[in-house]
Design an enzyme around this catalytic site. Structure first.
Site, PDB file in Angstrom:
ATOM      1  N   HIS A  11      -1.667   3.677   4.326  1.00 32.53           N
ATOM      2  CA  HIS A  11      -2.399   2.611   5.008  1.00 32.53           C
ATOM      3  C   HIS A  11      -1.401   1.524   5.409  1.00 32.53           C
ATOM      4  O   HIS A  11      -0.185   1.700   5.198  1.00 32.53           O
ATOM      5  CB  HIS A  11      -3.510   2.062   4.104  1.00 32.53           C
ATOM      6  CG  HIS A  11      -3.033   1.696   2.721  1.00 32.53           C
ATOM      7  ND1 HIS A  11      -2.171   0.654   2.481  1.00 32.53           N
ATOM      8  CD2 HIS A  11      -3.271   2.254   1.511  1.00 32.53           C
ATOM      9  CE1 HIS A  11      -1.918   0.570   1.196  1.00 32.53           C
ATOM     10  NE2 HIS A  11      -2.562   1.547   0.577  1.00 32.53           N
ATOM     11  N   HIS A  39       1.472   0.642   3.093  1.00 30.76           N
ATOM     12  CA  HIS A  39       2.633   1.550   3.119  1.00 30.76           C
ATOM     13  C   HIS A  39       3.445   1.338   4.398  1.00 30.76           C
ATOM     14  O   HIS A  39       4.680   1.387   4.369  1.00 30.76           O
ATOM     15  CB  HIS A  39       2.172   3.011   3.074  1.00 30.76           C
ATOM     16  CG  HIS A  39       1.412   3.379   1.834  1.00 30.76           C
ATOM     17  ND1 HIS A  39       0.073   3.665   1.832  1.00 30.76           N
ATOM     18  CD2 HIS A  39       1.827   3.491   0.542  1.00 30.76           C
ATOM     19  CE1 HIS A  39      -0.310   3.955   0.608  1.00 30.76           C
ATOM     20  NE2 HIS A  39       0.722   3.853  -0.199  1.00 30.76           N
ATOM     21  N   LYS A  80       1.118  -5.328  -5.053  1.00 37.19           N
ATOM     22  CA  LYS A  80      -0.227  -5.108  -5.616  1.00 37.19           C
ATOM     23  C   LYS A  80      -0.104  -4.456  -6.992  1.00 37.19           C
ATOM     24  O   LYS A  80      -0.844  -4.769  -7.904  1.00 37.19           O
ATOM     25  CB  LYS A  80      -1.080  -4.238  -4.693  1.00 37.19           C
ATOM     26  CG  LYS A  80      -2.471  -3.986  -5.277  1.00 37.19           C
ATOM     27  CD  LYS A  80      -3.389  -3.322  -4.291  1.00 37.19           C
ATOM     28  CE  LYS A  80      -3.042  -1.876  -4.070  1.00 37.19           C
ATOM     29  NZ  LYS A  80      -3.276  -1.028  -5.263  1.00 37.19           N
ATOM     30  N   GLN A  92       3.560  -2.213 -12.435  1.00 36.09           N
ATOM     31  CA  GLN A  92       4.465  -1.096 -12.117  1.00 36.09           C
ATOM     32  C   GLN A  92       5.825  -1.634 -11.672  1.00 36.09           C
ATOM     33  O   GLN A  92       6.880  -1.175 -12.118  1.00 36.09           O
ATOM     34  CB  GLN A  92       3.826  -0.244 -11.009  1.00 36.09           C
ATOM     35  CG  GLN A  92       4.774   0.718 -10.329  1.00 36.09           C
ATOM     36  CD  GLN A  92       4.055   1.662  -9.381  1.00 36.09           C
ATOM     37  OE1 GLN A  92       3.424   2.591  -9.817  1.00 36.09           O
ATOM     38  NE2 GLN A  92       4.151   1.442  -8.084  1.00 36.09           N
ATOM     39  N   LYS A 133      -5.251  -3.812   0.429  1.00 32.53           N
ATOM     40  CA  LYS A 133      -5.264  -2.441   0.960  1.00 32.53           C
ATOM     41  C   LYS A 133      -4.925  -1.495  -0.179  1.00 32.53           C
ATOM     42  O   LYS A 133      -3.980  -1.737  -0.939  1.00 32.53           O
ATOM     43  CB  LYS A 133      -4.199  -2.279   2.043  1.00 32.53           C
ATOM     44  CG  LYS A 133      -4.386  -3.212   3.210  1.00 32.53           C
ATOM     45  CD  LYS A 133      -4.913  -2.481   4.404  1.00 32.53           C
ATOM     46  CE  LYS A 133      -5.016  -3.434   5.581  1.00 32.53           C
ATOM     47  NZ  LYS A 133      -5.810  -2.881   6.678  1.00 32.53           N
ATOM     48  N   SER A 134      -5.684  -0.412  -0.268  1.00 39.63           N
ATOM     49  CA  SER A 134      -5.438   0.585  -1.311  1.00 39.63           C
ATOM     50  C   SER A 134      -5.977   1.917  -0.823  1.00 39.63           C
ATOM     51  O   SER A 134      -7.034   1.976  -0.175  1.00 39.63           O
ATOM     52  CB  SER A 134      -6.174   0.173  -2.595  1.00 39.63           C
ATOM     53  OG  SER A 134      -6.257   1.273  -3.477  1.00 39.63           O
ATOM     54  N   ARG A 136      -7.373   3.940  -2.555  1.00 40.87           N
ATOM     55  CA  ARG A 136      -8.637   4.185  -3.269  1.00 40.87           C
ATOM     56  C   ARG A 136      -9.837   3.494  -2.613  1.00 40.87           C
ATOM     57  O   ARG A 136     -10.973   3.786  -2.977  1.00 40.87           O
ATOM     58  CB  ARG A 136      -8.519   3.718  -4.718  1.00 40.87           C
ATOM     59  CG  ARG A 136      -7.621   4.621  -5.566  1.00 40.87           C
ATOM     60  CD  ARG A 136      -7.634   4.192  -7.021  1.00 40.87           C
ATOM     61  NE  ARG A 136      -7.077   5.195  -7.908  1.00 40.87           N
ATOM     62  CZ  ARG A 136      -5.827   5.173  -8.395  1.00 40.87           C
ATOM     63  NH1 ARG A 136      -5.009   4.206  -8.067  1.00 40.87           N
ATOM     64  NH2 ARG A 136      -5.412   6.128  -9.201  1.00 40.87           N
TER      65      ARG A 136
END
Ligand code: PAF
Length: 288
Positions: free
Chosen positions: A40, A43, A155, A159, A190-191, A193
């Protein structure tokens, strides 16, 4: 933009290594964007940033089974390789590496990478073993691609903090570049998922970022963290049908309980909807 017909695409580790060796042989810097696909605009921002600052860009697309726990959404994780390849080319990628699980994990000698206390908080607390799997695949990908610079979105703040610490402590030679979260017009992060939200849940989901912003303001006004966390939880429970997994206020990137003197903070939450677990955060500074 890279032409889809000239952009390379390989599922083989040997080909990926050949490509990076060719790039290195001609002294080209490699920007690397590791992803789990279903690309999306978030990325795209990572790929574009990599394109700006490197001679060539590699994108990996691999839904990594070792970072999903039992009962998590590995099977339901959205996938669309053809669309991903097109989008990666449009964003400027020179090669897409899209291995199968058997290519990435043909053997398992049982050696584990354990991220330690940074993984005890936030998502790590509800997803035991998740960050072991992330570090495992990131190390493998970095060894295969040997990038100059590697790009991660903010986001996934926990991590990012864990990978930054791992790279620092284990002298991984690539430089990590943090890229800000890309949001929908209504603020929802934005994800990949997000497609697994129902229409109603999608309408509710912008409340996550809105409420985190309100929480940030309260922290900056000096309201006690426990009071802020309760406020954010209550608001999210009122405004969404999701279940609040956690809401945390910690130091960033150390992910420790803040003291009155802590300056760099994160307010972060995870909300579980029936088919999508959404996370979001705001990283901010306050006067110590
Ligand atoms: O952030 C992701 O998409 C994944 O955790 C990563 C870094 C590609 C590892 O599978």
């Amino acid at each position: 933009m890279t032409d889809t017909t000239t952009m390379q695409c390989t599922a083989l580790i040997s080909k990926m290594i050949e490509w990076q060796q060719d790039m290195k042989a001609s002294n080209r810097t490699i920007g690397f964007v590791p992803t789990m696909g279903f690309l999306h605009e978030g990325h795209v921002a990572l790929i574009q940033e990599a394109k700006k600052n490197n001679d060539c860009v590699a994108v990996s697309i691999f839904v990594n089974p070792t970072q999903f726990g039992p009962g998590e959404d590995f099977e339901a994780y959205p996938r669309n390789l053809d669309a991903d390849v097109r989008l990666a080319a449009q964003a400027g990628a020179d090669i897409v590496f899209c291995p199968e699980v058997e290519e990435m994990y043909p053997t398992d000698g049982g050696i584990r990478i354990v991220p330690g206390p940074l993984a005890d908080q936030l998502c790590g607390a509800s997803r035991p073993g998740h960050f072991d799997g992330v570090l495992k695949v990131v190390l493998k990908l970095v060894n295969i691609v040997q990038p100059t610079n590697i790009y991660f979105g903010m986001k996934d703040a926990q991590q990012l903090a864990i990978i930054e610490t791992f790279f620092r402590d284990y002298n991984c030679p690539a430089t990590i570049v943090r890229v800000p979260t890309v949001r929908e017009l209504d603020g929802l992060a934005k994800s990949s998922r997000n497609v697994n939200l129902s229409d109603q849940e999608r309408n509710e989901a912008p409340a996550i970022y809105e409420t985190l912003q309100q929480g940030q303001v309260l922290v900056l006004e000096g309201v006690a963290n426990d009071v802020v966390k309760q406020f954010v939880t209550d608001e999210l429970e009122k405004k969404t049908s999701g279940i609040v997994d956690y809401i945390s206020i910690l130091t960033y990137p150390q992910l420790e309980e803040p003291t009155a003197k802590s300056k760099n903070l994160i307010i972060a939450c995870a909300v579980q909807f029936p088919k999508a677990r959404l996370i979001d955060n705001i990283i901010f500074e306050r006067e110590g």
